[in-house]
Design a protein around this motif. Structure first.
Motif, PDB file in Angstrom:
ATOM      1  N   SER A 132       0.856  -1.202   0.000  1.00 31.11           N
ATOM      2  CA  SER A 132       0.000   0.000   0.000  1.00 31.11           C
ATOM      3  C   SER A 132       0.888   1.246   0.000  1.00 31.11           C
ATOM      4  O   SER A 132       2.018   1.213   0.478  1.00 31.11           O
ATOM      5  N   HIS A 133       0.324   2.348  -0.482  1.00 31.69           N
ATOM      6  CA  HIS A 133       1.116   3.587  -0.608  1.00 31.69           C
ATOM      7  C   HIS A 133       1.624   4.081   0.745  1.00 31.69           C
ATOM      8  O   HIS A 133       2.670   4.703   0.837  1.00 31.69           O
ATOM      9  N   ASP A 134       0.876   3.802   1.849  1.00 30.66           N
ATOM     10  CA  ASP A 134       1.250   4.379   3.146  1.00 30.66           C
ATOM     11  C   ASP A 134       2.181   3.485   3.959  1.00 30.66           C
ATOM     12  O   ASP A 134       2.498   3.790   5.100  1.00 30.66           O
ATOM     13  N   VAL A 135       2.637   2.371   3.388  1.00 31.77           N
ATOM     14  CA  VAL A 135       3.540   1.476   4.115  1.00 31.77           C
ATOM     15  C   VAL A 135       4.932   2.093   4.168  1.00 31.77           C
ATOM     16  O   VAL A 135       5.444   2.569   3.153  1.00 31.77           O
ATOM     17  N   GLU A 136       5.488   2.082   5.365  1.00 30.11           N
ATOM     18  CA  GLU A 136       6.868   2.539   5.466  1.00 30.11           C
ATOM     19  C   GLU A 136       7.773   1.310   5.328  1.00 30.11           C
ATOM     20  O   GLU A 136       7.717   0.398   6.145  1.00 30.11           O
ATOM     21  N   VAL A 137       8.565   1.281   4.273  1.00 24.61           N
ATOM     22  CA  VAL A 137       9.402   0.106   4.006  1.00 24.61           C
ATOM     23  C   VAL A 137      10.745   0.281   4.717  1.00 24.61           C
ATOM     24  O   VAL A 137      11.465   1.245   4.462  1.00 24.61           O
ATOM     25  N   LYS A 138      11.029  -0.638   5.620  1.00 25.62           N
ATOM     26  CA  LYS A 138      12.314  -0.609   6.342  1.00 25.62           C
ATOM     27  C   LYS A 138      12.646  -2.018   6.802  1.00 25.62           C
ATOM     28  O   LYS A 138      11.755  -2.875   6.868  1.00 25.62           O
ATOM     29  N   PRO A 139      13.903  -2.298   7.138  1.00 23.99           N
ATOM     30  CA  PRO A 139      14.264  -3.659   7.543  1.00 23.99           C
ATOM     31  C   PRO A 139      13.399  -4.135   8.717  1.00 23.99           C
ATOM     32  O   PRO A 139      13.138  -3.371   9.653  1.00 23.99           O
ATOM     33  N   LEU A 140      12.936  -5.388   8.643  1.00 27.82           N
ATOM     34  CA  LEU A 140      12.061  -5.931   9.693  1.00 27.82           C
ATOM     35  C   LEU A 140      12.833  -6.051  11.004  1.00 27.82           C
ATOM     36  O   LEU A 140      13.980  -6.511  11.008  1.00 27.82           O
ATOM     37  N   GLU A 141      12.169  -5.686  12.088  1.00 25.27           N
ATOM     38  CA  GLU A 141      12.839  -5.751  13.395  1.00 25.27           C
ATOM     39  C   GLU A 141      13.357  -7.142  13.713  1.00 25.27           C
ATOM     40  O   GLU A 141      14.418  -7.306  14.307  1.00 25.27           O
ATOM     41  N   GLU A 142      12.599  -8.152  13.295  1.00 23.99           N
ATOM     42  CA  GLU A 142      13.006  -9.535  13.601  1.00 23.99           C
ATOM     43  C   GLU A 142      14.301  -9.912  12.882  1.00 23.99           C
ATOM     44  O   GLU A 142      14.937 -10.893  13.234  1.00 23.99           O
ATOM     45  N   LEU A 143      14.639  -9.172  11.821  1.00 24.50           N
ATOM     46  CA  LEU A 143      15.792  -9.577  11.007  1.00 24.50           C
ATOM     47  C   LEU A 143      17.007  -8.666  11.196  1.00 24.50           C
ATOM     48  O   LEU A 143      17.985  -8.779  10.466  1.00 24.50           O
TER      49      LEU A 143
END
Ligand code: OGA
Ligand code: NI
Length: 349
Positions: free
Chosen positions: A295-306
């Motif tokens: 979705s347009h409002d998703v902030e894409v960043k490295p997942l905390e779990e990884l």
């Protein structure tokens, strides 16, 4: 027609014969998804997918559940459309507010691609940011454009896209499991997915030594699922050394590749490979990618779990919709500026 318009000419280091392909190329994995029906084999399939995402960023799947009939129907129908005269095709042409429909002026890294495309959003209408300005919260609602002829164009495309989307989520679940994450870890990012479906036509080219069907690029999505015909031409750059390898056409297979978002989410564990399309002087080629976008409002960043203190985030977060409109705008603005790339969000160390 020996003269090629200069806008198509690739720099020498990017031309089709620039970076030699070994005589006996290693094989990019072809994974049979019917093996998922055997409970004892599921884990093997998941780890093969994980390995492919890490080593190549590309693999092919067979017995994937997208019906051959749906694929055949869309291939036949779109061919009728692309064979129409240009005056007909430009009636449903892309413009600078609505990026759907027909377009024959795509550029990759500021060099014109030897192809024509037709783009269709999976969600109709689709919501996207109305400007590239990071402060501007405005949104635009975009409707697909459909040609009047052939009359079943819309239905054939929608039917195929429905199957492709289903498979995209199945693969996303398998990728999630391959990272030891819950199966549905990524699902929340797709409530207003910006996914789209593209038809690429690569006409025969008088100078395949100078032009490319698509110049070298990484896909800006989560994953891509591509149906290619038997002609061939897609090449990927090997992660370990950048040598170009062909993705050989396998009947009824789909080519799957990792896009920028997945690369960022996994903090570079999974690889978004550069790829390009080499054209030829005698045969036209078709390919039909489905690009899975959040979705347009998703902030894409490295997942905390990884991430961890030993493996700190390699990217700063970015709003997906703004990234997308920034990249798209370059075809309509002056071409001197390089369009935005995922590496612009790399943490400088
Ligand atoms: C693309 C792409 C490859 C192909 O459309 O992004 O990489 O084989 N296409 O058409
Ligand atoms: Ni691509």
């Amino acid at each position: 027609m020996e003269d090629l318009d200069p806008t198509y000419i690739q720099a020498p280091e990017h031309r089709s014969y620039s970076n030699s392909i070994p005589n006996q190329p290693e094989e990019i994995p072809v994974i049979d998804l019917s093996r998922l029906n055997d409970p004892e084999d599921i884990q093997n399939v998941i780890s093969e997918i994980g390995d492919a995402c890490e080593t190549w960023g590309f693999f092919q799947v067979i017995n994937h559940g997208v019906p051959c009939d749906a694929r055949k129907r869309v291939e036949e129908t779109v061919k009728i459309f692309f064979d129409l005269p240009l005056e007909e095709k430009i009636k449903v042409k892309r413009d600078d507010v609505n990026p759907t429909g027909y377009h024959d002026g795509e550029h990759t890294k500021n060099v014109r691609d030897w192809k024509e495309v037709f783009d269709i959003y999976f969600k109709d209408p689709m919501v996207m940011p109305s400007s590239t300005d990071p402060e501007d919260q405005g949104l635009r609602v975009v409707y697909n454009k459909w040609p009047q002829f052939p009359s079943d164009f819309r239905e054939a495309c929608q039917e195929y896209a429905g199957h492709a989307e289903k498979l995209a989520f199945r693969l996303l679940e398998l990728i999630s499991l391959s990272l030891s994450l819950p199966k549905e870890r990524f699902h929340g990012y797709f409530k207003e997915q910006m996914s789209f479906f593209r038809i690429n036509r690569y006409p025969p080219c008088p100078r395949p030594d100078l032009a490319l069907g698509v110049g070298h690029h990484k896909d800006a999505d989560v994953i891509s699922l591509l149906a290619q015909d038997e002609v061939g031409g897609l090449q990927i750059s090997r992660r370990s050394d950048g040598v170009w390898f062909p993705i050989k056409p396998v009947p009824n297979a789909l080519v799957i590749n990792i896009g920028n978002c997945m690369e960022v989410w996994t903090n570079d564990k999974y690889w978004s490979a550069e790829h390009r399309v080499v054209v030829n002087s005698t045969r036209e080629r078709y390919s039909i990618p489905f690009f899975l976008l959040p979705s347009h409002d998703v902030e894409v960043k490295p997942l905390e779990e990884l991430v961890s203190p030993e493996n700190p985030p390699r990217y700063i977060g970015y709003k997906y919709g703004k990234f997308y409109v920034n990249r798209n705008r370059s075809d309509f603005k002056k071409l001197e500026i390089q369009n935005i790339q995922i590496d612009d969000f790399k943490v400088v160390t």
